[in-house]
Write a protein that holds these residues in place. Structure first.
Motif, mmCIF file in Angstrom:
data_model
loop_
_atom_site.group_PDB
_atom_site.id
_atom_site.type_symbol
_atom_site.label_atom_id
_atom_site.label_comp_id
_atom_site.label_asym_id
_atom_site.label_seq_id
_atom_site.Cartn_x
_atom_site.Cartn_y
_atom_site.Cartn_z
ATOM 1 N N PRO A 1 41.842 54.397 28.692
ATOM 2 C CA PRO A 1 42.908 53.846 29.546
ATOM 3 C C PRO A 1 44.292 53.873 28.912
ATOM 4 C CG PRO A 1 40.962 52.458 29.665
ATOM 5 C CD PRO A 1 40.686 53.472 28.593
ATOM 6 N N ALA A 2 44.375 53.624 27.604
ATOM 7 C CA ALA A 2 45.687 53.616 26.948
ATOM 8 C C ALA A 2 46.309 55.008 26.950
ATOM 9 C CB ALA A 2 45.564 53.088 25.526
ATOM 10 N N LEU B 1 47.495 55.853 30.369
ATOM 11 C CA LEU B 1 48.783 55.203 30.595
ATOM 12 C C LEU B 1 49.918 56.034 29.998
ATOM 13 C CD1 LEU B 1 50.533 52.797 31.489
ATOM 14 C CD2 LEU B 1 50.031 51.735 29.270
ATOM 15 N N SER C 1 45.992 51.926 38.639
ATOM 16 C CA SER C 1 45.050 51.049 37.929
ATOM 17 C C SER C 1 43.681 51.051 38.587
ATOM 18 C CB SER C 1 45.606 49.617 37.873
ATOM 19 O OG SER C 1 46.819 49.570 37.177
ATOM 20 N N LEU D 1 40.607 50.460 35.909
ATOM 21 C CA LEU D 1 41.044 49.322 35.102
ATOM 22 C C LEU D 1 40.785 48.028 35.855
ATOM 23 C CD1 LEU D 1 42.710 48.582 32.448
ATOM 24 C CD2 LEU D 1 44.676 48.395 33.988
ATOM 25 N N THR E 1 54.344 46.933 31.714
ATOM 26 C CA THR E 1 53.484 48.105 31.601
ATOM 27 C C THR E 1 54.236 49.278 30.990
ATOM 28 O OG1 THR E 1 52.127 47.418 33.481
ATOM 29 C CG2 THR E 1 52.105 49.753 32.914
ATOM 30 N N ARG F 1 53.438 51.218 27.569
ATOM 31 C CA ARG F 1 53.249 52.676 27.590
ATOM 32 C C ARG F 1 54.069 53.361 26.507
ATOM 33 N NH1 ARG F 1 55.327 55.806 32.860
ATOM 34 N NH2 ARG F 1 57.346 55.318 31.892
ATOM 35 N N ARG G 1 45.473 43.820 30.521
ATOM 36 C CA ARG G 1 44.325 44.677 30.198
ATOM 37 C C ARG G 1 44.765 45.959 29.501
ATOM 38 N NH1 ARG G 1 40.301 43.885 35.479
ATOM 39 N NH2 ARG G 1 39.963 41.643 35.108
ATOM 40 N N LEU G 2 45.908 46.475 29.871
ATOM 41 C CA LEU G 2 46.387 47.708 29.252
ATOM 42 C C LEU G 2 46.769 47.495 27.797
ATOM 43 C CD1 LEU G 2 48.482 49.199 32.177
ATOM 44 C CD2 LEU G 2 46.389 50.162 31.189
ATOM 45 N N ALA H 1 45.161 49.239 24.589
ATOM 46 C CA ALA H 1 45.971 50.008 23.652
ATOM 47 C C ALA H 1 45.746 49.552 22.214
ATOM 48 C CB ALA H 1 47.448 49.875 24.019
#
Length: 224
Positions: free
Chosen positions: A16-17, A20, A48, A53, A80, A84, A155-156, A160
Motif C-alpha cells: 500500500p505504501a 501511494l 483506497s 485499504l 495523505t 506520500r 492506515r497509510l 509506510a
C-alpha cells in the motif's frame, strides 16, 4: 504505468505504501508531473477502496463523515499527500533504478522521517488494541483508523512505517526513467529478481517499441 483513463491506473507496487507513492506520474525528482491521481477527497476514497485499504463499511463511514464536514476531507487529503511525499523521499534513494536528485533528497530526508513519525504517532493515538483469544496467532488485534475522518491517512502512515522498517532492499526497485519507464516504485518478488518494469505490458512494452524504432532508423538506408 497508466490505464487508458486518467482515473484508473495499474496497481503495481506490491504494498500500500508503494501504491501511494505511485499516485504521481512520472516519479522522478525534478521531472514535470503529468498527472496526480489524488487531487480530491473523492479520488482518495475511491483509490483506497480499490487497493483494499478500506472495506465497504469503512468507505461508507469515511464518505459520510467527509460529506458532512468537507474541511475534514481536505485535511485528510493533505495528510495523505504529506505521507506520500515523505515516504517517497525515504524510499526512492534506496530503490534500484531510481532517478533521484540525491542532494535534494538528503536535505529533506531528516524532515521526511520526522513527518512520518509525527503522523504515525497521531495514528497510534487513534488506534486500539482489542483482545481476541480466538486468533490462531497472537492474542489481540490492532485496529488502526478508529476515527473515520483520518482513517485513510492513519492506515497509510502505519503501512509506510512498517514497510520502511521491514523492506528487503534487494526487492525495492523503480521503473527505470532513463529507459523510458515511469519511476514508480515496486517490490520485485520474482524468483530470480529480474523484474525491471512496473508492468511489462505497459512501460516495458513502450520501451521495447521505442528501441525497435531506434534500431530501424539507425539501420535505414538513406534515400538518394
Amino acid at each position: 504505468m497508466t490505464d487508458s483513463s486518467h482515473t484508473r491506473f495499474r496497481i503495481v507496487g506490491g504494498h500500500p505504501a508503494l501504491d501511494l507513492v505511485n499516485t504521481v506520474t512520472p516519479r522522478a525528482r525534478g521531472a514535470s508531473i503529468e498527472h496526480d491521481y489524488l487531487t480530491s477527497p473523492a479520488e482518495l476514497l475511491d483509490w483506497s477502496r480499490r487497493i483494499e485499504l478500506i472495506d465497504l463499511r469503512d468507505y461508507s463511514a469515511v464518505e459520510g463523515t467527509w460529506r458532512s464536514a468537507p474541511e475534514l476531507a481536505a485535511k485528510a487529503l493533505g495528510a495523505t499527500v504529506e505521507i506520500r511525499e515523505a515516504a517517497y523521499d525515504v524510499l526512492a534513494p534506496r530503490a534500484a533504478g531510481s532517478v533521484v536528485a540525491t542532494d535534494g533528497v538528503k536535505r529533506s530526508e531528516g524532515s521526511a522521517f520526522e513527518r512520518l513519525m509525527l503522523r504515525w504517532s497521531a495514528a497510534a493515538a487513534r488506534s486500539m488494541l482489542i483482545p481476541d483469544e480466538r486468533r490462531e496467532r497472537g492474542i489481540a488485534e490492532l485496529i488502526v483508523g478508529t476515527s473515520p475522518a483520518q482513517l485513510i491517512p492513519d492506515r497509510l502512515v502505519v503501512a509506510a512505517v512498517e514497510l520502511i522498517r521491514t523492506v528487503e532492499l534487494r526487492q525495492l526497485r523503480a521503473c527505470p526513467v532513463d529507459d523510458g519507464g515511469c519511476g514508480w516504485l515496486f517490490l520485485d518478488r520474482s524468483r530470480n529478481g529480474s523484474r525491471r518494469w512496473c508492468a511489462m505490458e505497459d512501460c516495458g512494452t513502450r520501451a521495447k517499441i521505442r528501441k525497435l524504432g531506434e534500431r530501424r532508423r539507425a539501420t535505414a538506408v538513406p534515400q538518394s
